[in-house]
Design a protein around this motif. Structure first.
Motif, PDB file in Angstrom:
ATOM      1  N   LEU A  36       0.824  -1.202   0.000  1.00 35.50           N
ATOM      2  CA  LEU A  36       0.000   0.000   0.000  1.00 35.50           C
ATOM      3  C   LEU A  36       0.861   1.255   0.000  1.00 35.50           C
ATOM      4  CD1 LEU A  36      -2.438  -1.038   2.883  1.00 35.50           C
ATOM      5  CD2 LEU A  36      -3.061  -0.943   0.461  1.00 35.50           C
ATOM      6  N   LEU A  80       0.331   4.295   2.028  1.00 25.27           N
ATOM      7  CA  LEU A  80      -0.575   4.608   3.131  1.00 25.27           C
ATOM      8  C   LEU A  80      -1.199   5.990   3.016  1.00 25.27           C
ATOM      9  CD1 LEU A  80       1.430   3.027   6.092  1.00 25.27           C
ATOM     10  CD2 LEU A  80      -0.659   2.151   5.025  1.00 25.27           C
ATOM     11  N   LEU A 110      -8.037   4.988  -1.043  1.00 27.07           N
ATOM     12  CA  LEU A 110      -8.312   3.575  -1.321  1.00 27.07           C
ATOM     13  C   LEU A 110      -8.355   3.315  -2.820  1.00 27.07           C
ATOM     14  CD1 LEU A 110     -10.953   2.436   1.328  1.00 27.07           C
ATOM     15  CD2 LEU A 110      -8.505   2.886   1.563  1.00 27.07           C
ATOM     16  N   ASN A 169      -4.903   3.145  -4.233  1.00 23.02           N
ATOM     17  CA  ASN A 169      -4.264   1.882  -3.877  1.00 23.02           C
ATOM     18  C   ASN A 169      -4.848   0.712  -4.664  1.00 23.02           C
ATOM     19  OD1 ASN A 169      -2.177   1.882  -1.512  1.00 23.02           O
ATOM     20  ND2 ASN A 169      -3.638   3.487  -0.987  1.00 23.02           N
ATOM     21  N   ARG A 170      -6.092   0.833  -5.081  1.00 26.84           N
ATOM     22  CA  ARG A 170      -6.676  -0.209  -5.946  1.00 26.84           C
ATOM     23  C   ARG A 170      -5.908  -0.326  -7.260  1.00 26.84           C
ATOM     24  NH1 ARG A 170      -7.281  -3.303  -9.324  1.00 26.84           N
ATOM     25  NH2 ARG A 170      -9.148  -4.048 -10.381  1.00 26.84           N
ATOM     26  N   THR A 220     -13.208   0.094  -6.935  1.00 24.15           N
ATOM     27  CA  THR A 220     -12.855   0.138  -5.510  1.00 24.15           C
ATOM     28  C   THR A 220     -14.110   0.027  -4.656  1.00 24.15           C
ATOM     29  OG1 THR A 220     -10.966   1.554  -6.033  1.00 24.15           O
ATOM     30  CG2 THR A 220     -11.650   1.435  -3.726  1.00 24.15           C
ATOM     31  N   THR A 247     -14.913   1.048   5.935  1.00 22.41           N
ATOM     32  CA  THR A 247     -14.301   2.345   5.696  1.00 22.41           C
ATOM     33  C   THR A 247     -15.395   3.390   5.530  1.00 22.41           C
ATOM     34  OG1 THR A 247     -12.970   3.634   4.120  1.00 22.41           O
ATOM     35  CG2 THR A 247     -14.189   1.778   3.231  1.00 22.41           C
ATOM     36  N   ALA A 252      -5.380   5.057   2.925  1.00 23.55           N
ATOM     37  CA  ALA A 252      -5.273   3.678   3.393  1.00 23.55           C
ATOM     38  C   ALA A 252      -4.845   3.621   4.847  1.00 23.55           C
ATOM     39  CB  ALA A 252      -4.290   2.899   2.519  1.00 23.55           C
ATOM     40  N   GLN A 279      -7.183  -3.057   5.763  1.00 24.76           N
ATOM     41  CA  GLN A 279      -6.135  -2.849   4.755  1.00 24.76           C
ATOM     42  C   GLN A 279      -5.874  -4.154   4.009  1.00 24.76           C
ATOM     43  OE1 GLN A 279      -2.807  -1.423   7.001  1.00 24.76           O
ATOM     44  NE2 GLN A 279      -3.513   0.697   7.055  1.00 24.76           N
ATOM     45  N   LEU A 300      -8.610  -5.060   1.581  1.00 28.42           N
ATOM     46  CA  LEU A 300      -8.512  -4.241   0.365  1.00 28.42           C
ATOM     47  C   LEU A 300      -7.480  -4.831  -0.589  1.00 28.42           C
ATOM     48  CD1 LEU A 300      -9.215  -1.566  -1.162  1.00 28.42           C
ATOM     49  CD2 LEU A 300      -7.252  -0.545   0.038  1.00 28.42           C
TER      50      LEU A 300
END
Length: 519
Positions: free
Chosen positions: A350, A352, A356, A359-360, A396, A407, A414, A422, A425
């Motif tokens: 990730l 951080l 989200l 990060n996807r 996502t 979330t 993240a 986390q 995900l």
């Protein structure tokens, strides 16, 4: 001071963050000279509570008492001054320094303006003897195993005068024999009058080592100071997540005859020509989970990196779907259907600070629905790709829904999610796009029983759909329960193949440390 005065008393602790209440009216009492276990699933508020007790965060409401005195910590330095030490789940040691240098770092004794190494060595040796923490102060930390590193971390906080120790998931990376040694150390600490707060998801271990147990769920206390002799792991699980204790297990066999991954004679060497992996061969068929058991540092990480194309292969080959991919790039392997759950979600899984949906996209930047191809006039592919933000956001939201990622929304960073969320995900991201091979390194490390059960079920469903899975884990129950085939790695070599249906965790732990006569 009266023996009735607790070492720690937290009263009505409340901590709010934007969009979420992490702690709500939590009460926690820890008697002096006991091992007190704190249980709760990821996201229940344990980490926030520990950060408050260790001075890393300040509560919005509530009081903290240490040895009967009300305190208000502004930083960890304040907590350390009051005798509180914390051993984090992820060790904070410098590999290129000795044990002694790591222990005294930042608290060096001085004599005539110079570091007094003799005094430090005497003090460390005395503590090691008193508390049963066997360790050589003059060896480099990089030469130590996980259990020894943990003892160094405990010595670090004791050296600074800690009388109250917070241990965050201390058994997460230990084999059974090392767990037994840790528990013996904790009993020695208790015998010397120290107080230990033990945070764990492993309920059988909690019942084994704790004098009393508290449980928090969804940010509030649901049980205080339970007597371990009066509760079962099943009851603790019900208190934590409202359901029975999940177990890792496979059902009917789904293994096919189709080989998805074949590793043949793989050998890797470091820059000094030292062997990291020596002549490793194995295969994974579609619908099969192949587990690899080993004490960390015996070549598992290097093996994964070679299969993912992150490390060049010196000798041997890697074949995928019948094609030699030994020299393929990581991107090409990804696009061919290789998914990857990394062993350290913070370092390798990730960003951080990223949202989200950002990060996807990680690791899948060139694949739909995260990207769209760029065409020249006339419909000719220019060979490039642009991020499809709308598509990434929509997918996502699907992952959050399908994988129960708790979330406030997909635009939060993240870092705002608990460890279990986390990890869900990451699992959802890697299971998207119908992969053919999944490399799963410690997929349930540091997460609660509820998230564990969810990830085990995702793996079972993917296996039933024909996914080939390489599973690496420090959780021996997980390896035994979730593997169709199970190999043991020791010093970069496969030293045994065991029957998951017959081997015990103790037998597997022995094989992992180089012992013979394992079934």
């Amino acid at each position: 001071m009266s023996d009735d005065v607790p070492a720690v008393r937290l009263t009505s602790i409340t901590k709010r963050f934007p969009g979420v209440v992490a702690n709500r009216d939590i009460d926690l009492t820890i008697a002096r000279g006991e091992v007190h276990a704190l249980c709760g699933e990821n996201g229940a508020g344990k980490s926030t509570l520990m950060k408050i007790l260790y001075g890393m965060q300040r509560p919005d409401q509530g009081t903290i008492e240490i040895d009967g005195d009300q305190v208000a910590f502004r930083s960890p330095a304040d907590a350390i001054e009051r005798g509180i030490g914390m051993v984090h789940q992820h060790f904070k040691l410098a590999d290129n320094l000795t044990v002694l240098e790591n222990v005294i770092l930042g608290a060096e004794p001085r004599r005539r303006g110079r570091i007094d190494f003799s005094a430090a060595r005497r003090k460390i040796s005395e503590m090691a003897r008193s508390y049963g923490l066997r360790v050589d102060p003059d060896v480099l930390v990089e030469t130590l195993g996980v259990g020894d590193r943990q003892r160094v971390e405990i010595l670090k906080v004791l050296y600074r005068g800690a009388r109250i120790l917070i241990l965050d998931e201390p058994t997460a990376v230990l084999v059974p024999q090392e767990v037994d040694e840790l528990f013996a150390n904790l009993r020695e600490l208790k015998a010397e009058g120290l107080t230990v707060l033990f945070i764990s998801h492993k309920l059988d271990e909690v019942l084994n080592v704790a004098d009393s147990i508290s449980v928090i769920r969804r940010g509030t206390t649901v049980a205080s100071r339970l007597d371990p002799s009066t509760v079962t792991s099943r009851r603790l699980a019900e208190l934590m997540v409202g359901s029975e204790l999940p177990t890792p297990e496979l059902r009917e066999s789904t293994v096919t005859e189709d080989v998805q991954l074949e590793v043949d004679g793989l050998t890797l060497r470091d820059a000094g020509d030292r062997g990291l992996i020596e002549d490793v061969s194995f295969s994974i068929r579609r619908g099969e989970i192949v587990g690899i058991a080993g004490v960390e540092g015996n070549g598992q990480s290097e093996l994964i990196e070679a299969i993912m194309g992150l490390r060049p292969v010196d000798v041997g080959s890697v074949a995928y779907d019948g094609q030699d991919i030994t020299h393929w790039t990581t991107r090409r392997r990804r696009e061919a259907g290789v998914a990857y759950i990394p062993e350290d979600r913070h370092r390798h899984g990730l960003v951080l600070e990223g949202t989200l949906w950002e990060n996807r996209v990680l690791g899948h930047q060139t694949q739909r629905p995260n990207s769209r191809r760029v065409l020249r006039r006339g419909g000719v592919d220019k060979g490039g790709a642009w991020t499809d933000r709308k598509g990434a956001r929509a997918d996502t939201a699907r992952i959050v829904r399908d994988y129960d990622v708790r979330t406030p929304g997909i635009e939060v960073p993240a870092a705002a999610l608990s460890g279990g969320n986390q990890q869900k995900l990451i699992v959802g991201r890697e299971m998207s796009g119908e992969p053919k091979l999944l490399i799963a390194a410690h997929p349930t490390r540091g997460i609660d029983v509820g998230a564990q059960a969810a990830i085990w079920e995702y793996l079972r469903q993917a296996r039933a759909a024909g996914l080939a899975v390489l599973l690496i884990s420090a959780d021996l129950e997980e390896l035994i329960g979730m593997s169709d085939t199970l190999h043991v790695i020791f010093r970069g070599r496969f030293v045994a193949q065991v029957d998951p249906g017959a081997v015990t965790p103790q037998e597997l732990g022995s094989a992992m440390t180089g012992a013979e006569s394992t079934p």
